[in-house]
Design a protein around this motif. Sequence first.
Motif, PDB file in Angstrom:
ATOM      1  N   GLY A 265       0.808  -1.210   0.000  1.00  0.00           N
ATOM      2  CA  GLY A 265       0.000   0.000   0.000  1.00  0.00           C
ATOM      3  C   GLY A 265       0.838   1.255   0.000  1.00  0.00           C
ATOM      4  N   GLU A 266       0.156   2.370   0.144  1.00  0.00           N
ATOM      5  CA  GLU A 266       0.794   3.676   0.048  1.00  0.00           C
ATOM      6  C   GLU A 266       1.311   4.108   1.422  1.00  0.00           C
ATOM      7  OE1 GLU A 266      -1.271   6.478  -2.603  1.00  0.00           O
ATOM      8  OE2 GLU A 266      -2.638   4.843  -3.114  1.00  0.00           O
ATOM      9  N   CYS A 267       2.125   3.254   2.026  1.00  0.00           N
ATOM     10  CA  CYS A 267       2.673   3.512   3.354  1.00  0.00           C
ATOM     11  C   CYS A 267       3.834   2.548   3.605  1.00  0.00           C
ATOM     12  CB  CYS A 267       1.606   3.324   4.428  1.00  0.00           C
ATOM     13  SG  CYS A 267       0.735   1.757   4.326  1.00  0.00           S
ATOM     14  N   LEU A 268       4.576   2.808   4.679  1.00  0.00           N
ATOM     15  CA  LEU A 268       5.681   1.928   5.039  1.00  0.00           C
ATOM     16  C   LEU A 268       5.162   0.527   5.338  1.00  0.00           C
ATOM     17  CD1 LEU A 268       8.705   1.552   5.759  1.00  0.00           C
ATOM     18  CD2 LEU A 268       8.100   2.219   8.103  1.00  0.00           C
ATOM     19  N   ALA A 269       5.865  -0.468   4.837  1.00  0.00           N
ATOM     20  CA  ALA A 269       5.465  -1.853   5.059  1.00  0.00           C
ATOM     21  C   ALA A 269       5.490  -2.202   6.547  1.00  0.00           C
ATOM     22  CB  ALA A 269       6.404  -2.790   4.298  1.00  0.00           C
ATOM     23  N   ASN A 270       4.584  -3.077   6.921  1.00  0.00           N
ATOM     24  CA  ASN A 270       4.568  -3.597   8.284  1.00  0.00           C
ATOM     25  C   ASN A 270       5.579  -4.744   8.363  1.00  0.00           C
ATOM     26  OD1 ASN A 270       3.391  -2.940  10.694  1.00  0.00           O
ATOM     27  ND2 ASN A 270       1.510  -4.067  10.371  1.00  0.00           N
ATOM     28  N   VAL A 271       6.830  -4.393   8.517  1.00  0.00           N
ATOM     29  CA  VAL A 271       7.860  -5.415   8.631  1.00  0.00           C
ATOM     30  C   VAL A 271       7.569  -6.307   9.846  1.00  0.00           C
ATOM     31  CG1 VAL A 271      10.343  -5.803   8.882  1.00  0.00           C
ATOM     32  CG2 VAL A 271       9.517  -3.945   7.441  1.00  0.00           C
ATOM     33  N   HIS A 272       6.853  -5.764  10.788  1.00  0.00           N
ATOM     34  CA  HIS A 272       6.270  -6.569  11.862  1.00  0.00           C
ATOM     35  C   HIS A 272       4.863  -6.050  12.113  1.00  0.00           C
ATOM     36  CE1 HIS A 272       5.625  -8.752  15.553  1.00  0.00           C
ATOM     37  NE2 HIS A 272       5.355  -7.630  16.175  1.00  0.00           N
ATOM     38  N   THR A 273       3.933  -6.943  12.437  1.00  0.00           N
ATOM     39  CA  THR A 273       2.595  -6.493  12.803  1.00  0.00           C
ATOM     40  C   THR A 273       2.399  -6.675  14.300  1.00  0.00           C
ATOM     41  OG1 THR A 273       0.230  -6.857  12.530  1.00  0.00           O
ATOM     42  CG2 THR A 273       1.651  -8.752  12.105  1.00  0.00           C
ATOM     43  N   ILE A 274       1.953  -5.622  14.975  1.00  0.00           N
ATOM     44  CA  ILE A 274       1.836  -5.698  16.430  1.00  0.00           C
ATOM     45  C   ILE A 274       0.692  -6.610  16.873  1.00  0.00           C
ATOM     46  CG2 ILE A 274       2.936  -3.469  16.835  1.00  0.00           C
ATOM     47  CD1 ILE A 274       0.160  -2.248  17.231  1.00  0.00           C
ATOM     48  N   ARG A 275      -0.199  -6.983  15.966  1.00  0.00           N
ATOM     49  CA  ARG A 275      -1.239  -7.931  16.372  1.00  0.00           C
ATOM     50  C   ARG A 275      -0.648  -9.321  16.629  1.00  0.00           C
ATOM     51  NH1 ARG A 275      -2.027  -7.466  10.782  1.00  0.00           N
ATOM     52  NH2 ARG A 275      -1.887  -9.445   9.646  1.00  0.00           N
ATOM     53  N   GLY A 276       0.539  -9.586  16.061  1.00  0.00           N
ATOM     54  CA  GLY A 276       1.227 -10.845  16.289  1.00  0.00           C
ATOM     55  C   GLY A 276       1.323 -11.691  15.036  1.00  0.00           C
ATOM     56  N   THR A 277       2.508 -12.176  14.772  1.00  0.00           N
ATOM     57  CA  THR A 277       2.740 -13.051  13.629  1.00  0.00           C
ATOM     58  C   THR A 277       4.107 -13.688  13.782  1.00  0.00           C
ATOM     59  OG1 THR A 277       2.716 -13.160  11.202  1.00  0.00           O
ATOM     60  CG2 THR A 277       3.835 -11.300  12.179  1.00  0.00           C
ATOM     61  N   ARG A 278       4.374 -14.678  12.949  1.00  0.00           N
ATOM     62  CA  ARG A 278       5.734 -15.221  12.912  1.00  0.00           C
ATOM     63  C   ARG A 278       6.677 -14.181  12.311  1.00  0.00           C
ATOM     64  NH1 ARG A 278       2.566 -19.804  12.532  1.00  0.00           N
ATOM     65  NH2 ARG A 278       3.339 -21.624  13.668  1.00  0.00           N
ATOM     66  N   TYR A 279       7.965 -14.449  12.466  1.00  0.00           N
ATOM     67  CA  TYR A 279       8.987 -13.514  12.003  1.00  0.00           C
ATOM     68  C   TYR A 279       8.861 -13.269  10.502  1.00  0.00           C
ATOM     69  CZ  TYR A 279      13.725 -11.615  11.223  1.00  0.00           C
ATOM     70  OH  TYR A 279      14.799 -10.821  10.881  1.00  0.00           O
ATOM     71  N   ARG A 280       8.782 -12.001  10.151  1.00  0.00           N
ATOM     72  CA  ARG A 280       8.828 -11.610   8.746  1.00  0.00           C
ATOM     73  C   ARG A 280      10.262 -11.221   8.427  1.00  0.00           C
ATOM     74  NH1 ARG A 280       3.335  -7.757   8.472  1.00  0.00           N
ATOM     75  NH2 ARG A 280       1.839  -9.483   8.635  1.00  0.00           N
ATOM     76  N   ASP A 281      10.931 -12.040   7.676  1.00  0.00           N
ATOM     77  CA  ASP A 281      12.354 -11.860   7.417  1.00  0.00           C
ATOM     78  C   ASP A 281      12.558 -10.702   6.439  1.00  0.00           C
ATOM     79  OD1 ASP A 281      15.010 -11.989   6.761  1.00  0.00           O
ATOM     80  OD2 ASP A 281      15.046 -14.149   6.429  1.00  0.00           O
ATOM     81  N   PRO A 282      13.111  -9.566   6.886  1.00  0.00           N
ATOM     82  CA  PRO A 282      13.287  -8.432   5.979  1.00  0.00           C
ATOM     83  C   PRO A 282      14.222  -8.738   4.807  1.00  0.00           C
ATOM     84  CG  PRO A 282      13.518  -7.757   8.269  1.00  0.00           C
ATOM     85  CD  PRO A 282      13.530  -9.249   8.249  1.00  0.00           C
ATOM     86  N   THR A 283      15.233  -9.594   5.023  1.00  0.00           N
ATOM     87  CA  THR A 283      16.153  -9.889   3.923  1.00  0.00           C
ATOM     88  C   THR A 283      15.436 -10.656   2.821  1.00  0.00           C
ATOM     89  OG1 THR A 283      16.921 -11.960   4.971  1.00  0.00           O
ATOM     90  CG2 THR A 283      18.102  -9.945   5.510  1.00  0.00           C
ATOM     91  N   GLN A 284      14.506 -11.515   3.203  1.00  0.00           N
ATOM     92  CA  GLN A 284      13.703 -12.244   2.222  1.00  0.00           C
ATOM     93  C   GLN A 284      12.816 -11.287   1.446  1.00  0.00           C
ATOM     94  OE1 GLN A 284      11.931 -16.440   3.054  1.00  0.00           O
ATOM     95  NE2 GLN A 284      10.366 -15.005   3.702  1.00  0.00           N
ATOM     96  N   TRP A 285      12.250 -10.321   2.140  1.00  0.00           N
ATOM     97  CA  TRP A 285      11.385  -9.309   1.515  1.00  0.00           C
ATOM     98  C   TRP A 285      12.197  -8.471   0.523  1.00  0.00           C
ATOM     99  CZ3 TRP A 285       7.073  -7.065   5.080  1.00  0.00           C
ATOM    100  CH2 TRP A 285       6.113  -6.404   4.331  1.00  0.00           C
ATOM    101  N   VAL A 286      13.390  -8.066   0.940  1.00  0.00           N
ATOM    102  CA  VAL A 286      14.260  -7.279   0.058  1.00  0.00           C
ATOM    103  C   VAL A 286      14.642  -8.094  -1.177  1.00  0.00           C
ATOM    104  CG1 VAL A 286      16.561  -6.255  -0.136  1.00  0.00           C
ATOM    105  CG2 VAL A 286      15.126  -5.748   1.857  1.00  0.00           C
ATOM    106  N   ASP A 287      14.944  -9.371  -0.991  1.00  0.00           N
ATOM    107  CA  ASP A 287      15.289 -10.217  -2.134  1.00  0.00           C
ATOM    108  C   ASP A 287      14.138 -10.289  -3.140  1.00  0.00           C
ATOM    109  OD1 ASP A 287      17.782 -10.734  -1.095  1.00  0.00           O
ATOM    110  OD2 ASP A 287      17.272 -12.728  -0.317  1.00  0.00           O
TER     111      ASP A 287
END
Length: 636
Positions: A265-287
């Motif tokens: 979306g038109e905003c900074l990505a939720n590299v983490h969501t405070i509602r709770g989730t497993r680890y979102r690997d930023p390096t994987q996202w960048v790749d």
Amino acid sequence: MSSLNDPAFSGKHLREVLRKRPELCEAPHYQDGLVVVHDPGVQLAFEGDHPDVPAQLAAHAKRMRQRIYRAGERVYCAVGYALANVIIVKGDQALVVLDTTESHQSAAQILQDFRVAVPECANWPIEALIYTHNHSDHINGARAFVDEDELHSGKVQIIAHSTLMKAISDNASVVAPILATRSAYSFGALLPQGPKGSVNAGIGPRIINSSVSFLPPTLTFDNQLDITLAGVRFELRHAPSETDDEIIAWLPDEKTLLSAEVIQGECLANVHTIRGTRYRDPTQWVDTLDEMRRKHSAQAVEWLVPAHGRPVGGAHAISELLTAYRDAIAFIHDQAVRFINHGATPDELADWLPALPPHLAQHAWLGEYYGTVKHSVRQVFAGLLGWFDGDPTTLDPLSPRKRAERWVRLAGGREVVLSELKECEARAQSPETVTIDALDDYRWIAELAGQLLRLDSKDEKALKFKANALRQLGFHTLNTNWRHWYLSSALELEGRYANLPFKGNGLAVRDIWMAVEPKQLLRNLGVRLKAECCLSTHKTLTLELTDRQMFVALEVRQGVLQISMSSSVFEGNSVTIHLRTNWSIWVRQMALGWPDMTALLERGEIQLLKGQLTELFDFLGYFELPLEYMPRLATR
């Protein structure tokens, strides 16, 4: 000891630069060539002027006006109907749909409006539905587009990544109650709409709470799938990013990239969501973003259509957006790890890395309306190192209550603490107070009042101080997740949720019950087992599920539940109860806490083939009933 305070550490200069947040710029050329084919004049978000809504956040809502856009000749994107978009690709006498929103009603409205806006498609069938990933705002309107009979006949396909159902299963069973609560707080589902509550959801106008519908995929893939649907070539690619099951679609003949939530979306990505989730690997996202950039470089993408936000047109704009988005996520990860390697704790990371660098912070698609740098760097620490911050005092600390007792006693007692709270509140409300100092006071009030509430959760003065502080913090933040959580917690502290019926019963909706593998949903019983009631028990209940040709053994063994599956009947000394029924009946009873067991046994819809009725109900009594009310999050 951390080296962050070493005078020679140059990172302190970075912190000072990041604290000077520039104003966001507009991106005037991003929507060049974009055509609005339907504009009903509806706005589900709040975009007016109000002292309790930051002007920048209200302005952000203007991007969410309900419209159907055309990007190129074949691709249509419905924005502003729900939290997520629906993308419709016009093929040769048939349609392909990507994602469904979180609401059956919203999905149906989108299809109806599309058929009116594009009359030549009024009677065209839908040939395929593609789920870009497992989140509910992308899968919970499926039956608005797909008829189950046509799905079973093969006339329609539902396509997804091979791990989608596993991800849905995980969210639908063991952590469903707390995720339901945390999601309600994060998305502002319990707040009033408008300036005193939810103004928008960052990535969309708001989450729509209505009936939902889901159908499981019929065609899945691991890494890539090249397929022609309705005469249009699709190159589907696994794109791990916001979720591990994310997929994107490249339409080579249209030079269009359907980017799912790789661009969130038109905003900074939720590299983490405070509602709770497993680890979102930023390096994987960048790749993944770099793969998209390579595709753009090789194929000259002319349109980028995301799952949230408006489509982007023009090769230069797309290149610039992909690069900026990728650099923002890379900055968060790399600088967080840099500071972690200097010994920084999660709290120190949030202090030393409060924002993006200026050239990214002012980017129109990187405003912190949904994700924030502060909560993202914390999750980088947790994802790489876990919960332990390195200070051994946190290995086996005093309980929160004992710690509060000692802090309050050290401060001089409850009355001294209340006096400090009153003084801080008066200072924060003073018209001469600098805003940042006022917010610091409100942060301190919330923390200090929380110490009193750990001693007495009904302390009316402490409840009032904390609720008011959280409300003011909510009114002054740009981030919608933070705003919703602050304001929802304030209402909780004021007792507004005390008697609110709670549907977070541990399992998801019926369509998902029936689509998920039984063993995964049965795990829900394991996390409801009252171990204290069966520490000296060893009993087994076996189920014969006639509609699945399956036998299940639920073995309670000294405070632990073991679940076994078989195609034949179980034998053993511990088998004391045997039931015969079908899966749809059993899973409903399990989800709701066995409300109709007696009636079902009397009617023969559940048959007790071994054991006594008292033994059956004793066994079921080992498991907690679904929660009647939401867990408290702020009152502790």
